[in-house]
Design a protein around this motif. Structure first.
Motif, short mmCIF file in Angstrom:
data_model
loop_
_atom_site.label_atom_id
_atom_site.label_comp_id
_atom_site.label_asym_id
_atom_site.label_seq_id
_atom_site.Cartn_x
_atom_site.Cartn_y
_atom_site.Cartn_z
N CYS A 109 0.83 -1.21 0.00
CA CYS A 109 0.00 0.00 0.00
C CYS A 109 0.86 1.25 0.00
O CYS A 109 0.54 2.24 -0.68
N LEU A 110 1.94 1.25 0.74
CA LEU A 110 2.83 2.41 0.74
C LEU A 110 3.48 2.61 -0.63
O LEU A 110 3.64 3.75 -1.09
N LYS A 111 3.83 1.53 -1.28
CA LYS A 111 4.37 1.65 -2.64
C LYS A 111 3.31 2.19 -3.59
O LYS A 111 3.63 2.96 -4.51
N ALA A 112 2.05 1.80 -3.36
CA ALA A 112 0.97 2.29 -4.20
C ALA A 112 0.76 3.79 -4.01
O ALA A 112 0.49 4.52 -4.97
N VAL A 113 0.86 4.26 -2.77
CA VAL A 113 0.75 5.70 -2.51
C VAL A 113 1.84 6.45 -3.26
O VAL A 113 1.59 7.48 -3.91
N ASP A 114 3.05 5.95 -3.16
CA ASP A 114 4.17 6.60 -3.84
C ASP A 114 3.93 6.64 -5.35
O ASP A 114 4.24 7.64 -6.01
N TYR A 115 3.37 5.57 -5.89
CA TYR A 115 3.09 5.51 -7.32
C TYR A 115 2.02 6.54 -7.71
O TYR A 115 2.17 7.24 -8.72
N VAL A 116 0.96 6.63 -6.94
CA VAL A 116 -0.11 7.59 -7.23
C VAL A 116 0.44 9.01 -7.23
O VAL A 116 0.12 9.82 -8.12
N ILE A 117 1.27 9.32 -6.24
CA ILE A 117 1.83 10.67 -6.14
C ILE A 117 2.81 10.95 -7.28
O ILE A 117 2.74 12.01 -7.92
N SER A 118 3.69 10.01 -7.56
CA SER A 118 4.70 10.25 -8.61
C SER A 118 4.08 10.33 -9.99
O SER A 118 4.58 11.05 -10.87
N GLU A 119 2.95 9.62 -10.19
CA GLU A 119 2.29 9.63 -11.50
C GLU A 119 1.14 10.63 -11.57
O GLU A 119 0.45 10.71 -12.60
N ASN A 120 0.92 11.36 -10.49
CA ASN A 120 -0.15 12.37 -10.43
C ASN A 120 -1.52 11.80 -10.83
O ASN A 120 -2.21 12.32 -11.72
N LEU A 121 -1.91 10.74 -10.16
CA LEU A 121 -3.16 10.06 -10.47
C LEU A 121 -4.31 10.51 -9.56
O LEU A 121 -5.28 9.77 -9.35
N PHE A 122 -4.22 11.71 -9.05
CA PHE A 122 -5.20 12.19 -8.07
C PHE A 122 -6.61 12.28 -8.63
O PHE A 122 -7.59 12.13 -7.90
N ALA A 123 -6.73 12.50 -9.93
CA ALA A 123 -8.06 12.62 -10.53
C ALA A 123 -8.85 11.33 -10.37
O ALA A 123 -10.08 11.36 -10.22
N GLN A 124 -8.17 10.19 -10.39
CA GLN A 124 -8.86 8.91 -10.22
C GLN A 124 -9.47 8.77 -8.83
O GLN A 124 -10.38 7.99 -8.63
N PHE A 125 -8.96 9.56 -7.89
CA PHE A 125 -9.41 9.49 -6.50
C PHE A 125 -10.40 10.61 -6.18
O PHE A 125 -10.85 10.73 -5.04
N HIS A 126 -10.69 11.45 -7.17
CA HIS A 126 -11.57 12.60 -6.98
C HIS A 126 -11.09 13.50 -5.85
O HIS A 126 -11.88 14.01 -5.06
N ILE A 127 -9.79 13.67 -5.78
CA ILE A 127 -9.18 14.56 -4.79
C ILE A 127 -9.07 15.94 -5.41
O ILE A 127 -8.51 16.10 -6.49
N PRO A 128 -9.62 16.97 -4.75
CA PRO A 128 -9.56 18.33 -5.30
C PRO A 128 -8.11 18.76 -5.56
O PRO A 128 -7.21 18.47 -4.77
#
Length: 382
Positions: free
Chosen positions: A59-78
Motif C-alpha cells: 500500500c505504501l508503494k501504491a501511494v508513492d506511485y499515485v503521487i509520482s504519476e499524479n493520479l489524483f483525478a482517479q481518486f476525486h481529490i480536489p
C-alpha cells in the motif's frame, strides 16, 4: 479457523461498561457478541500477520506511485489538496493506525484476501484492543490472542511525541457520535500514557482566527488527531483553511489516497495476481461476471452491490457513489452457520498488531455487523 459457541458472562454488560464500552447494544441490537468466538492456531495467526505486513508495504508503494504519476483525478481529490498530500508524504508525516478488512477461512491451501483498507478513520479499536482482551483473560485465563494493539499504540505514540516536538496534541471527533467518541478517547488515553499532553475539542468547536486553528481558549492547535474523514473535510469551508495552516494532521493528508477504494485497482495494477489481492478495476467490470461493486468513498458497507454470474445477489442502500465505483472480483466470505466473518487486521505504526472480527448474517458487512472475540488454540497433540 472455527466458530465456537459459548455462554455469555451473565453480567457482561457491566463488565464491558466498566472498561468504557457503552455502545455494546445500540438501539437494542447486539453489537458486542460473546455468545461465540473464533478460534485460530498459532500458524494461522502467523499467516494473517505476515499477509498484513506485506499488504501494508504494498500500500505504501501504491501511494508513492499515485503521487509520482499524479493520479489524483482517479481518486476525486480536489486539485487544491494535492500539494498538501505531496508535502505530508515527502515529510513522512507519521500515521498511527489503519485496519485491513480480510476474508479468509483459515485453510492452509488458501491466502487471506484484502477486501479494503480502512486507513483514515477505522473504528472498532477499543473492542479489538481492550474489550476482547479482558474477555479472554476472564473466560480463558490461560488462553492467547493476537492482540498487541494497546502496547503498540503506546509505543508508537512515544515515537510521535518526539516528532511533535512536545507541543501537545488535540483530539477531535463529532460530539454526537458515541462510537467515534469512544474510539477517540481511547486513543487519547494511550497518547497520555505515552507522555503526550492532550486536549479534546469537538470538530464543531475548532476555531479559525485567520491564520491558524484554535481551541475554545483561543490557543493555537499545533497538532490535531481527527477521527473525521478527509473526504468530508475536503468539501467543507473548514477544509479550505487546512491549506493555509501549519497544523500537523494525524492521520496525515497522504492517507486520503489509502482510505479511498480507488487504491484497489492501483494495487492490482502494481502487483497483479498477488495471492493477497483481488482483481479490481475502476469504473468497469472488465468482463468479470462475479464481482462486488463498491463506491470509492463510502462507509459501513453502504451502496455495495454483489453480482454473481451477472445477476445481482445482494445490495445495500445509502447515499454514496457520486464519485464513482470500483469493481472487485467476488471473493465470498466464509460462512459459519449463517454467519459471515470479516477479519479486521490492525496496523499500528506500520506493523500488524492484532485482529478483531465482525460478522453479519449477510455476505455484505454493514453497520449491523457484530463484533465477536477470538482466541488462539494450540494444535491437537502439541
Amino acid at each position: 479457523m472455527e466458530r465456537q459457541l459459548l455462554t455469555p458472562r451473565p453480567d457482561w454488560q457491566a463488565r464491558v461498561e466498566v472498561l468504557g464500552f457503552y455502545f455494546h447494544t445500540p438501539e437494542g441490537k447486539t453489537y458486542w457478541d460473546e455468545s461465540a468466538c473464533y478460534t485460530f492456531t498459532h500458524e494461522q495467526i502467523e499467516v494473517l500477520e505476515n499477509a498484513s505486513n506485506k499488504l501494508h508495504r504494498m500500500c505504501l508503494k501504491a501511494v508513492d506511485y499515485v503521487i509520482s504519476e499524479n493520479l489524483f483525478a482517479q481518486f476525486h481529490i480536489p486539485t487544491s489538496f494535492i500539494p498538501l498530500i505531496k508535502s505530508s508524504w515527502q515529510r513522512e508525516t507519521p500515521s498511527i493506525y489503519g485496519r485491513f478488512d480480510l476474508s479468509w477461512n483459515g485453510d492452509a491451501g488458501s491466502s487471506p484476501k484484502m477486501l479494503e483498507y480502512n486507513a483514515d478513520t477505522p473504528t472498532s479499536l477499543l473492542e479489538a484492543s481492550v474489550i476482547q482482551w479482558y474477555w479472554l483473560k476472564e473466560c480463558f485465563p490461560e488462553g492467547d490472542q493476537f492482540n498487541t494493539i494497546h502496547e503498540r499504540l503506546i509505543y508508537w505514540w512515544k515515537q510521535i511525541k518526539v516528532w511533535l516536538k512536545n507541543e501537545g496534541l488535540h483530539f477531535s471527533a463529532l460530539d454526537n457520535n458515541t462510537e467515534d467518541y469512544t474510539n477517540l478517547t481511547y486513543l487519547q488515553d494511550c497518547a497520555q500514557q505515552a507522555g503526550i499532553k492532550t486536549n479534546y475539542i469537538a470538530v464543531e468547536d475548532i476555531g479559525w482566527n485567520g491564520t491558524e486553528f484554535t481551541n475554545l481558549q483561543e490557543e493555537k492547535i499545533a497538532a490535531l488527531f481527527k477521527l473525521y474523514p478527509w473526504e468530508w473535510i475536503m468539501h467543507e469551508d473548514f477544509g479550505q483553511h487546512i491549506l493555509k495552516a501549519d497544523t500537523v494532521w494525524i492521520e496525515p493528508p497522504w492517507k486520503m489516497i489509502l482510505s479511498n477504494k480507488a487504491i484497489l485497482p492501483i494495487l492490482w495494477k502494481l502487483f497483479p495476481d498477488h495471492p493477497n489481492l483481488l482483481e479490481c478495476y475502476l469504473g468497469e467490470s472488465r468482463g468479470m461476471s462475479d464481482y462486488i461493486r463498491k463506491p470509492i468513498l463510502s462507509r459501513e458497507g453502504a451502496n455495495v452491490t454483489l453480482v454473481e454470474k451477472g445477476a445481482v445477489q445482494a445490495e445495500t442502500g445509502g447515499e454514496y457513489g457520486e464519485e464513482g465505483f470500483v469493481f472487485q472480483k467476488l471473493h465470498k466470505l466464509p460462512e459459519f452457520d449463517g454467519n459471515y466473518p470479516v477479519i479486521g487486521s490492525w496496523i499500528i505504526g506500520g506493523k500488524a498488531s492484532g485482529i478483531g472480527i465482525r460478522e453479519s448474517a449477510s455476505p455484505i458487512t454493514d453497520n449491523l455487523s457484530r463484533f465477536v472475540p477470538h482466541r488462539i488454540i494450540p494444535l491437537v497433540g502439541t
